[in-house]
Design a protein around this motif. Structure first.
Motif, mmCIF file in Angstrom:
data_model
loop_
_atom_site.group_PDB
_atom_site.id
_atom_site.type_symbol
_atom_site.label_atom_id
_atom_site.label_comp_id
_atom_site.label_asym_id
_atom_site.label_seq_id
_atom_site.Cartn_x
_atom_site.Cartn_y
_atom_site.Cartn_z
ATOM 1 N N ASP A 26 41.165 45.637 29.002
ATOM 2 C CA ASP A 26 42.101 44.840 30.190
ATOM 3 C C ASP A 26 41.445 45.858 31.352
ATOM 4 O O ASP A 26 41.276 47.017 31.543
ATOM 5 C CB ASP A 26 43.483 44.905 30.323
ATOM 6 C CG ASP A 26 43.989 44.118 28.924
ATOM 7 O OD1 ASP A 26 44.718 43.231 29.556
ATOM 8 O OD2 ASP A 26 44.059 44.468 27.702
ATOM 9 N N ASP B 274 40.058 40.884 29.622
ATOM 10 C CA ASP B 274 41.341 40.492 30.378
ATOM 11 C C ASP B 274 41.429 41.148 31.971
ATOM 12 O O ASP B 274 41.533 42.485 31.772
ATOM 13 C CB ASP B 274 42.400 40.551 29.720
ATOM 14 C CG ASP B 274 42.356 39.794 28.289
ATOM 15 O OD1 ASP B 274 41.957 38.645 28.341
ATOM 16 O OD2 ASP B 274 42.907 40.184 27.230
ATOM 17 N N GLU C 225 44.636 36.896 35.042
ATOM 18 C CA GLU C 225 46.077 37.049 35.439
ATOM 19 C C GLU C 225 46.293 37.242 36.836
ATOM 20 O O GLU C 225 45.887 38.430 37.419
ATOM 21 C CB GLU C 225 46.985 38.060 34.417
ATOM 22 C CG GLU C 225 48.357 37.760 34.982
ATOM 23 C CD GLU C 225 49.054 39.037 34.245
ATOM 24 O OE1 GLU C 225 50.231 38.660 33.791
ATOM 25 O OE2 GLU C 225 48.506 40.096 34.156
#
Length: 412
Positions: free
Chosen positions: A130, A153, A176
């Motif tokens: 991430d 991510d 996100e």
């Protein structure tokens, strides 16, 4: 960890300690200073003649001067952007040549791609799953794109004042997205930074690709100077005017100019000029005051629509100021009206599209020319750090206001 032959590790710009890049991933472990990739220049087996024989397909043609080889790169073909002659601007400024380095030609439309390419390569080499950062907008979009390429991510924190395009494409790339939106008005990059910091405390395993937290973003952006010098046969222009917020690209370009001189490729440094919006100009204020660092501005003191350079507390201002002074450059601030007018002027006189924020370089260059900073035979380079369509709403709104004033007779 796959690295280039000359990459010697990371050096702290503050305490000057050196660290192994395998274990030191972000800030200095000793003093929390900024880490800078270091090289053994004697180990670089590359010459300008070698570069002439290479394809100009991306910034990774300069891999010997980067920490990672092309084979390891997380790349979307960033770099190799055009350097465009602007004769109408040269005539208007009264200088010999004006060239525009058009970073809007990068994959996500800004120079941020160069930094995220190297930072995301480092993240993957360090085994991250991430990545995270806060951003004014463009770096968040670029991070989302390069994280997708690297199969990582991404967690991106943007202020509400970031542009619709940047917010939308961050999500389109699969990141996100957290948009900070406090009660009472548009949030600033500091609000996004606070949200990012809180999230990093909850998720210490996330790998940061934030400005000057990762050592690698300015390293990717230094390739702008290598491309510029190579295009000019390794002769430094008389000025590069650079739209400056966090100053990552300016610092990186100055480093590349120093490296080119160290390697014997160029004789002179590139004079770097920081251009800011008058409504948020901490670097210009510090330069004019003779200070080594800026004085942070309060968020409520920000009075500019130029989101990309509305950075009230640039953490590496000492490096920016060092670069412009060592290179015999300078700093200039112009109003939003002048900046947006300059963007329209470039579109109409040269056919080129510059971002609303990026046009600070154009209006800044005009102000510098008017003050007598440039000579009649100078070569002035303008850095367009992002595509005009990033800011289409701001540009069109300003044009509408200007046309309305002209109809009303308010403007000659």
């Amino acid at each position: 960890m796959e690295t280039t032959a000359a990459f010697a590790g990371l050096s702290c710009v503050d305490c000057e300690e050196t660290f192994d890049a395998e274990t030191a991933t972000h800030r200095c472990p000793d003093c929390d200073g900024i880490l800078d990739p270091a090289y053994d220049y004697d180990a670089i087996d590359l010459t300008p003649a070698d570069l002439e024989r290479r394809d100009g397909d991306s910034m990774w043609r300069y891999a010997e001067l980067l920490p990672f080889p092309r084979s390891a790169a997380v790349s979307l073909g960033e770099g190799a952007t055009p350097l465009v002659e602007c004769p109408a601007l040269a005539d208007a400024m009264g200088v010999g040549r004006v060239l525009l380095k058009d970073e809007g030609a990068n994959p996500t439309g800004t120079f941020k791609d160069r930094g995220q390419s190297v930072a995301m390569t480092a993240a993957r080499e360090h085994g991250a799953s991430d990545v995270a950062l806060n951003s004014a907008g463009n770096a968040g979009q670029a991070a989302a794109a390069y994280a997708a390429r690297a199969e990582l991510d991404a967690h991106v924190f943007l202020p509400s004042r970031a542009g619709f395009t940047q917010k939308a494409m961050t999500e389109v790339h699969g990141a996100e997205l957290t948009v900070t939106d406090p009660v009472g008005g548009n949030s600033q990059i500091s609000d996004a930074g606070a949200a990012y910091t809180a999230a990093m405390q909850d998720h210490p395993e996330w790998y940061s690709t934030k400005t000057f937290v990762t050592p690698y973003r300015h390293e990717g952006k230094k390739t702008m100077a290598l491309e510029l010098l190579e295009a000019l046969d390794w002769e430094a222009p008389d000025a590069v005017v650079y739209p400056t917020g966090g100053g990552v690209g300016l610092v990186g370009m100055h480093k590349a100019a120093r490296e080119a001189r160290e390697l014997g490729w160029a004789d002179e440094l590139i004079p770097m000029y920081a251009a800011q919006a008058a409504g948020c100009a901490p670097v210009v204020d510090a330069y004019e005051a003779g200070a080594d660092r800026h004085e942070p501005l309060d968020d409520d003191a920000i009075d500019t629509a130029c989101n990309g350079i509305a950075i009230p507390d640039p953490g590496a201002s000492h490096l920016i100021l060092e670069a412009i002074r060592e290179s015999d450059g300078g700093a200039v601030a112009t109003t939003d009206h002048e900046i947006l007018d300059a963007a329209i002027e470039v579109a109409r006189s040269e056919g080129l599209e510059v971002g609303a924020t990026c046009a600070a370089a154009v209006s800044g260059a005009f102000a510098l020319a008017e003050s007598g900073e440039f000579d009649a035979d100078d070569t002035v380079v303008l850095l367009n750090t992002g595509a005009g369509n990033k800011d289409v709403d701001s540009l069109r709104a300003h044009l509408g206001e200007r046309e309305a004033m002209e109809r009303d007779g308010s403007v000659a």
